[in-house]
Design an enzyme around this catalytic site. Sequence first.
Site, PDB file in Angstrom:
ATOM      1  N   ARG A 110       1.062  -1.343  -0.124  1.00  0.00           N
ATOM      2  CA  ARG A 110      -0.028  -0.149   0.248  1.00  0.00           C
ATOM      3  C   ARG A 110       0.880   1.284   0.023  1.00  0.00           C
ATOM      4  O   ARG A 110       1.583   1.417   1.011  1.00  0.00           O
ATOM      5  CB  ARG A 110      -0.779  -0.148   1.227  1.00  0.00           C
ATOM      6  CG  ARG A 110      -2.002   0.850   1.245  1.00  0.00           C
ATOM      7  CD  ARG A 110      -2.784   1.029   2.743  1.00  0.00           C
ATOM      8  NE  ARG A 110      -1.814   1.750   3.359  1.00  0.00           N
ATOM      9  CZ  ARG A 110      -1.825   1.814   4.800  1.00  0.00           C
ATOM     10  NH1 ARG A 110      -2.418   1.075   5.620  1.00  0.00           N
ATOM     11  NH2 ARG A 110      -1.069   2.810   5.522  1.00  0.00           N
ATOM     12  N   HIS A 152      -3.749   4.459   4.532  1.00  0.00           N
ATOM     13  CA  HIS A 152      -4.691   3.609   4.409  1.00  0.00           C
ATOM     14  C   HIS A 152      -6.166   4.117   3.747  1.00  0.00           C
ATOM     15  O   HIS A 152      -6.830   3.491   2.735  1.00  0.00           O
ATOM     16  CB  HIS A 152      -5.236   2.929   5.937  1.00  0.00           C
ATOM     17  CG  HIS A 152      -6.464   2.440   5.940  1.00  0.00           C
ATOM     18  ND1 HIS A 152      -6.662   1.065   5.617  1.00  0.00           N
ATOM     19  CD2 HIS A 152      -7.576   2.734   6.531  1.00  0.00           C
ATOM     20  CE1 HIS A 152      -7.750   0.656   5.688  1.00  0.00           C
ATOM     21  NE2 HIS A 152      -8.448   1.550   6.246  1.00  0.00           N
ATOM     22  N   TYR A 181       3.217   5.548  11.989  1.00  0.00           N
ATOM     23  CA  TYR A 181       3.526   4.136  12.141  1.00  0.00           C
ATOM     24  C   TYR A 181       4.694   3.453  11.271  1.00  0.00           C
ATOM     25  O   TYR A 181       5.000   2.295  11.175  1.00  0.00           O
ATOM     26  CB  TYR A 181       2.250   3.403  12.355  1.00  0.00           C
ATOM     27  CG  TYR A 181       1.356   3.429  11.078  1.00  0.00           C
ATOM     28  CD1 TYR A 181       1.790   2.730   9.941  1.00  0.00           C
ATOM     29  CD2 TYR A 181       0.300   4.253  11.212  1.00  0.00           C
ATOM     30  CE1 TYR A 181       0.952   2.712   9.018  1.00  0.00           C
ATOM     31  CE2 TYR A 181      -0.611   4.352  10.096  1.00  0.00           C
ATOM     32  CZ  TYR A 181      -0.300   3.452   8.928  1.00  0.00           C
ATOM     33  OH  TYR A 181      -1.222   3.664   7.862  1.00  0.00           O
TER      34      TYR A 181
END
Lengths: 383, 383, 326, 326
Positions: free
Chosen positions: B276, B280, B289
Site C-alpha cells: 500500500r 490506508h 507508524y
Amino acid sequence: MTVEGTAARKPRRSSKRTSASASAHANEPQLVQLLNPEGERVQHPEYDIDLSPEELCGLYRDMVLTRRFDAEATSLQRQGELGLWASLLGQEAAQIGSGRALRDDDYIFPTYREHGVAWCRGVDPTNLLGMFRGVNHGGWDPASNNFHLYTIVIGAQTLHATGYAMGIAKDGSDSAVIAYFGDGASSQGDVAESFTFSAVYNAPVVFFCQNNQWAISEPTEKQTRVPLYQRAQGFGFPGVRVDGNDVLACLAVTRSALERARRGDGPTLVEAFTYRMGAHTTSDDPTRYRLDDERAAWEAKDPILRMRTYLEKQGLADAAFFEELETESETLGKRVREAVRAMPDPDHMAMFDHVYADGHALVDEERARFAAYQASFADGEVK
Amino acid sequence: MTVEGTAARKPRRSSKRTSASASAHANEPQLVQLLNPEGERVQHPEYDIDLSPEELCGLYRDMVLTRRFDAEATSLQRQGELGLWASLLGQEAAQIGSGRALRDDDYIFPTYREHGVAWCRGVDPTNLLGMFRGVNHGGWDPASNNFHLYTIVIGAQTLHATGYAMGIAKDGSDSAVIAYFGDGASSQGDVAESFTFSAVYNAPVVFFCQNNQWAISEPTEKQTRVPLYQRAQGFGFPGVRVDGNDVLACLAVTRSALERARRGDGPTLVEAFTYRMGAHTTSDDPTRYRLDDERAAWEAKDPILRMRTYLEKQGLADAAFFEELETESETLGKRVREAVRAMPDPDHMAMFDHVYADGHALVDEERARFAAYQASFADGEVK
Amino acid sequence: MAVQKLPLAKALNESLRTALETDPKVLVMGEDVGKLGGVFRVTDGLQKDFGEDRVIDTPLAESGIVGTAIGLALRGYRPVVEIQFDGFVFPAYDQIVTQLAKMHARALGTIKLPVVIRIPYGGGIGAVEHHSESPEALFAHVAGLKVVSPSNSSDAYWMLQQAIQSDDPVIFFEPKRRYWDKGEVDTEAIPGELHKARTVREGSDLTLVAYGPMVKLCLEVAAVAAEEGRSVEVVDLRSMSPIDFDAIQASVEKTRRLVVVHEAPVFYGSGAEIAARITERCFYHLEAPVLRVGGYHAPYPPARLEEEYLPSLDRVLDAVDRSLAY
Amino acid sequence: MAVQKLPLAKALNESLRTALETDPKVLVMGEDVGKLGGVFRVTDGLQKDFGEDRVIDTPLAESGIVGTAIGLALRGYRPVVEIQFDGFVFPAYDQIVTQLAKMHARALGTIKLPVVIRIPYGGGIGAVEHHSESPEALFAHVAGLKVVSPSNSSDAYWMLQQAIQSDDPVIFFEPKRRYWDKGEVDTEAIPGELHKARTVREGSDLTLVAYGPMVKLCLEVAAVAAEEGRSVEVVDLRSMSPIDFDAIQASVEKTRRLVVVHEAPVFYGSGAEIAARITERCFYHLEAPVLRVGGYHAPYPPARLEEEYLPSLDRVLDAVDRSLAY
Ligand SMILES: Cc1ncc(C[n+]2csc(CCOP(=O)(O)OP(=O)(O)O)c2C)c(N)n1
Ligand SMILES: Cc1ncc(C[n+]2csc(CCOP(=O)(O)OP(=O)(O)O)c2C)c(N)n1
Ligand SMILES: [Mg+2]
Ligand SMILES: [Mg+2]
C-alpha cells in the site's frame, strides 16, 4: 455431497466433487501410537514415555472410574434425575491421557464433555452434574482446580484459553493452558481466531481437539476435507494426530506440547483421533444417521480394554487390583447417585443472584418485586 | 511483540517470543514472478503466459488509467468533494492482473479498495465514488457487471463469495467466483469459515488476498507468523504467493486458479505480495507508524514502471502509445472530476427507500410523518 | 494541574493513562491502538509509555479481541478493549452476549469479568457505512452487561475510571462526534456514581432525557425553548443499563412531560424502555404521552442524508411543541 | 387431505416440503438438518426426498451458514436456514445485522435477499444454558429484517410459506415448547397477511398481547379471568417487526387496558416498544399504564428455576389484576 435435484448440471463438476470428498479418507496420516488395540506397546521415534507400574495402573484406574461415573450419569438421566447427559464413552484415553499430562498450575478450558479431564483435576464429579440436572449453569469455582466451567457455545472457550495463556506469558510464568474442542468446533470462526491470536502472541496454549468422528449427526467430512491436525501449520504452529484411544500416546503427545508451550515456543494443535461410542447426548438418536458396524469397529479399539490387556500381559496389575477397582467403581457410582438425588433445587431468589458483581438497580427492583409477589401467595392475596 | 512493563518475567520466554516473531520474516518463500522489478521477463516452471503485444499494452493501459482515476479521487477528497478515499496506489498490478483473468460470467466480491478490478469489469468509475462522497452506500447493481458492492465489514464478503460459488456449482455452471480481501482480513473468523465451507463443498472460488503489508497501522506480523498463502493448506486446498506488483504473474496465477475452480477442483488461495504505497485512507496518517524507507524500497518495485520498461525495451509500444494514454488519462480524470461535482445529493425521502423489498408498515408511517414534518417548514408552521 | 480543559477524546486518553499507571493489571487492546494511537487518537502515546505488552495491537478480529480479553480477565487482568467503530462490534457480539455477560452468573459469582469495551458511536461526522451507528439497545437488553455513555469531558474521564474499576463488564459508548469538544476535567474531584443520571439544566415545563451526543443538542433545544418562554429540564442519562428511573421520575413528577432523544432508531430503542417504565411510574402525573425522537427504522443513511436522519434542533423542538400541545 | 391435525413441528416440516416442491430455488440448510432431520425433526425426511444438494448439512459455523446463504441468495436461491437453538444465533449476528439486513438498501434495491432464518426459541423445556432464550428484540431493532413468530400449527405452516415467499430477510422464531402441540392446518386455505395481528379471543375489559409460546398461556389466562367475570381480549401479535399497532390500538380503544406478555426479558423488550407506541396512540383511552410481563433482567436461569423466571398463569393474572385496579 452429491448434486441432485437441480437443473442443468455438468456431470464433470459433480463427479470431481465426489472424488475430492472421497480423497479425504484416502490420505489418513499415521497416528502417534504407543499402545496398539491389541494391548502391545509400540515404539514411536519422536514420542516416548516411561511410566512406573503405579502410574500405568493409575491411568487405567482413571479411565475405569471415569467410565463408571459416565455410565452412572447416563442412567441417572434415564431415571429423570438429570435433564440431559453428554457421555464421554469411548473418549476416556484422550481425556485421561491429556488430563494427566497437566501440572496443577496449568489451566484447562473444557467443552461440555470433559468429565475425564475434570476427574484428573480433582473436580468433584457431582459438581459436573449440576448443569445437567438444571440446578445451575456449572457453578463451580474455576480457580479451585484451574478447571474452567463447561462452555456450551461451540468454540468460544478456545479464545478464553488463548487470552488466559497470553496472561500467563505476561506474568512470566511457565504454566500452560489447554483448550479442548471437538471436530465440529474446528469450523467455528472463533477457533481459527484463537489459532491466529495464539500464534501471533506465541501464547503457551495447547489446542486439544477430540476428533470423535461426529458433530451430532455430521461426520467429520462435513467440517474438513483434510485431516484436522493439518489446520495448525497454516497458522504457523505444529499439529499432530494421536491415537485418541491410546492413553499413553495421548499423555506423551500432550506432555510434549505442554513443554513446548512452557519453553516459550507457542501453541500446538493435538488432534486425538477417537470415537464417540454413544449418542451425542441422551437427547440424541444416532441410529438415524450412523451404522452399527462403525461402532463395532471402534469397540475393537476400546481404550480401556487395550490398557487392561497390556497391564495383564505385562503382569503389572494382579487380580486384586482389578477387584479393588471394581469395588471403588461401585462406591463411586453409589456416591454420585446419592449426591445427585440429594442435590437441592436452587432457591427461587437465586435467579437474581450473581447477575452482576457490583449490583444493578433493576435487578434489585425485580428481586424485591418478585419477593413481594411470592409472599403474596403465602398471604393468600393473589390466587 | 516484546515483553515490557510487567512484573516477574523469565527472560527465557520473552527472548523466545521475540525470535519466533522474527522468524516470520526469515522464511519468506519464493514469489511467483514473470516480470521482475527491472522490467525483465523471467520464466517460471509452473506458471507461464503468452500474451500478444495488444494484450500487454492493454494491461499497462489498465494500470495507468486506474492509477489516474485513483489520484483524481484522492485529490477530489482533498477538495472536499469526497468524504473519504481508499487509495489503491501500488496495488494496480494485483488488481488488473487478477481482474483481467476473469471471464464476464465470473462474479467478483471486492473489499472497498478494488477500483482496479472494477475498472476491468467495466464498472463506471464514478459509480465507485458515490459511497465515498456520501450520497449512497454503493448503490450500483451488482448484476450488471457481476461486480458486487464494496463491503466494508472486514472479511464478510468471503462468505458471500463462497455461497455464490456453491450456487454456481448447484447450477452446474462453470463460472467461478473471486473474493478479494486483505492481509488484515485474514484474521477474521469469517474468512476461515469461508475456507471451511468452500473446501467442504468444493466451491469454485478463488480467494485473492492482497497482502499490502499493512492493515491500517498494523504490519502483517500482527496477523500471522507465517506467510499467509500457507493458510490454505490446512483447509485442504492450495495456496500460492505471487508477486503482487507483477501484472503478468498475477494474471497467470489467477487464471490458473480460476481454471482449477472451473474444473471442479475447488478453491485456491492466492496471496498477492504487494504494498500500500499511500495512506490506508485519506483519514489516515502513515507517518505515525511506518518509515519512509519502506515506501522507498517498494517504489523500486512499482508495478507500472516495470511494465513500461518491459514494453519499451521489447519495443512493444511506441511513444505515440504512451502519449495517447497520457491524453486518455487526462480525459478520464476530467470526466471523473466533472461527474463527481455534478453528483446530486439524494432526495431526503430516499432514506426510507429500499429498506425492504416488500414494504414495512413502520417505514411507511415514518416516511409519511417525515414528509408532513418537512412540509410544515414550507408552510412556516414549525420554526 | 488537577483541573484542565480537555477535548473529550483527550480526557479519555488521560483516563486510560491514569488507569495504566495506577493498576498494573490494566491492559489496553484493540486494532491500531498502538503506534497509531487509535483512529481517533484516544490511545495516543500510551504504547510508547507503557509498552507493547500493556497496550496491545491485536489481530483484526473482534471476536478474538473480546474472547482473549475474557481469558485475560480470568487470569486477573483488567482489559480495556477498543472496538474501532460501532458497526464493527458485531463480530464480537457472540462473545459479549453469551460469554462476557453470563460468565459471572454461570460461575455463581466465583469469577469476575472486569472487561471494558469502548465503542466510539453515533453519527454526525460524515462517515461511510457502519461508522455512525448507535447500537446501545442491543447491549442494554442483555443482562450481565452495564452500558454507559459520557456526554462531556469530565464524565469521559471519570466514567471511564469507574468502568475500569467496576468488576462487571461495561460497554462504554463514546460519542464520537463530541471527541473534539472541550470541557473541564478535574482529576481530583469526587465523581458522581457511574449509573446515576444528572440534571444538566433545570426546568419546569418539560423534561428532555438524552445521553452521549444528544445531551448537547438537548441543551441547545432548552436554550431556544427558553427564548420562547418554555422551561425545559435536561437530564443526562449517562447510563443505559441500569437506567436511573428514579431521577427521571422525579423530574417528570415536576414537569409532567417527557421527551426522550437518542440517535438510535426509535423502534425498540432505549426511548421505548424509558417511555414504558416512566409511564408506569408516573401514570397520573403525565399530561402527555412520553414522546421519542430518534433515528428512523432504516439503515443509517449515507452521510449526505444524516442531518435528516438524526435528531436535530428542529425535530426535538417539534416534539417539545407536540408534547406541550397535549 | 387439505385439512390435517398436525403438531406445530410437523406443520413446519410440511411447509418446508411444500416450498421445496414448489420452487426449485428453495434450499434448506443448517447443522444436522439432513439425516437427523434437525434436533427437533422439523426437517425430517426432507434430505431423503430432495437430496443433499437442496437440504444441506453445513459445517458447524453459524456465521458461515448465514454468510453463504446470503451468497446463495445473490445467486438466485431462496435459502431457509436453521439455527439449532436461540442461543446459537449470535455467531451469525454480524452477518445478519451488517449484511443480510442492509444489503438490499446498500444496493438501492437492485438486489433482494430472500433468506429465512428459522430459530427455535423460548424456554419451558427444561434445557441447559443457551437453549431457552428469546432474543427477538435484538433483531426487531434492526431495520431491514422482518421478525415473526407463529403460535399454532396453522400459522406455522402458512407464515413459513409466506416468509419463504417474501423477498425480504425474515427471522422466523419458532416456539419450541409448542412444537408438539397439535392444531388444524388447512393447506388450501387463504392465509392472513404475514404481518397482521390476529384477535384470538374477544374481550372487553382488558387486552393481552402475546406472540409465539405465550399466546396459549394468555388464552388460559383469559379463560381463568372469565370465570372471575373479567372479559379479556387476546391478540396474537404474530409479527414483531413490523408490529400491527393498528390492531392493538383498535383493541385498546375498546378495552382501555393493555398487558403485554413475552418470555424475553422485559427490559428493552418488545413490550417496551408496544407500551410506548400504544400509550402515544391511545393516551386518552388508557385507564391504566400498559403493563408488561416477561423475563427478568438476568441470564435465562437453570431449568429448575425457569418456572419462576417465565411468565406464568399467576404472574399474568397478577398483572391483569393490577391493571384492572387502576
Ligand atoms: C455455536 C453453537 N452452535 C451449535 C451448537 C449445538 N451443538 C451442541 S454440540 C454440537 C456438535 C459439536 O460437535 P463437536 O465439536 O465435534 O463436539 P462433540 O459433541 O462431538 O464432542 C452442536 C452443533 C452449540 N452448542 N453451539
Ligand atoms: C469488522 C471490521 N473491523 C474493523 C474495521 C476497520 N478497518 C477498516 S480497514 C481496516 C484494515 C484492513 O486491513 P486489510 O485487510 O489488510 O486491508 P487493506 O485496507 O490493507 O486493503 C480496518 C481495521 C472494519 N472495516 N471492519
Ligand atoms: Mg465431535
Ligand atoms: Mg492490508
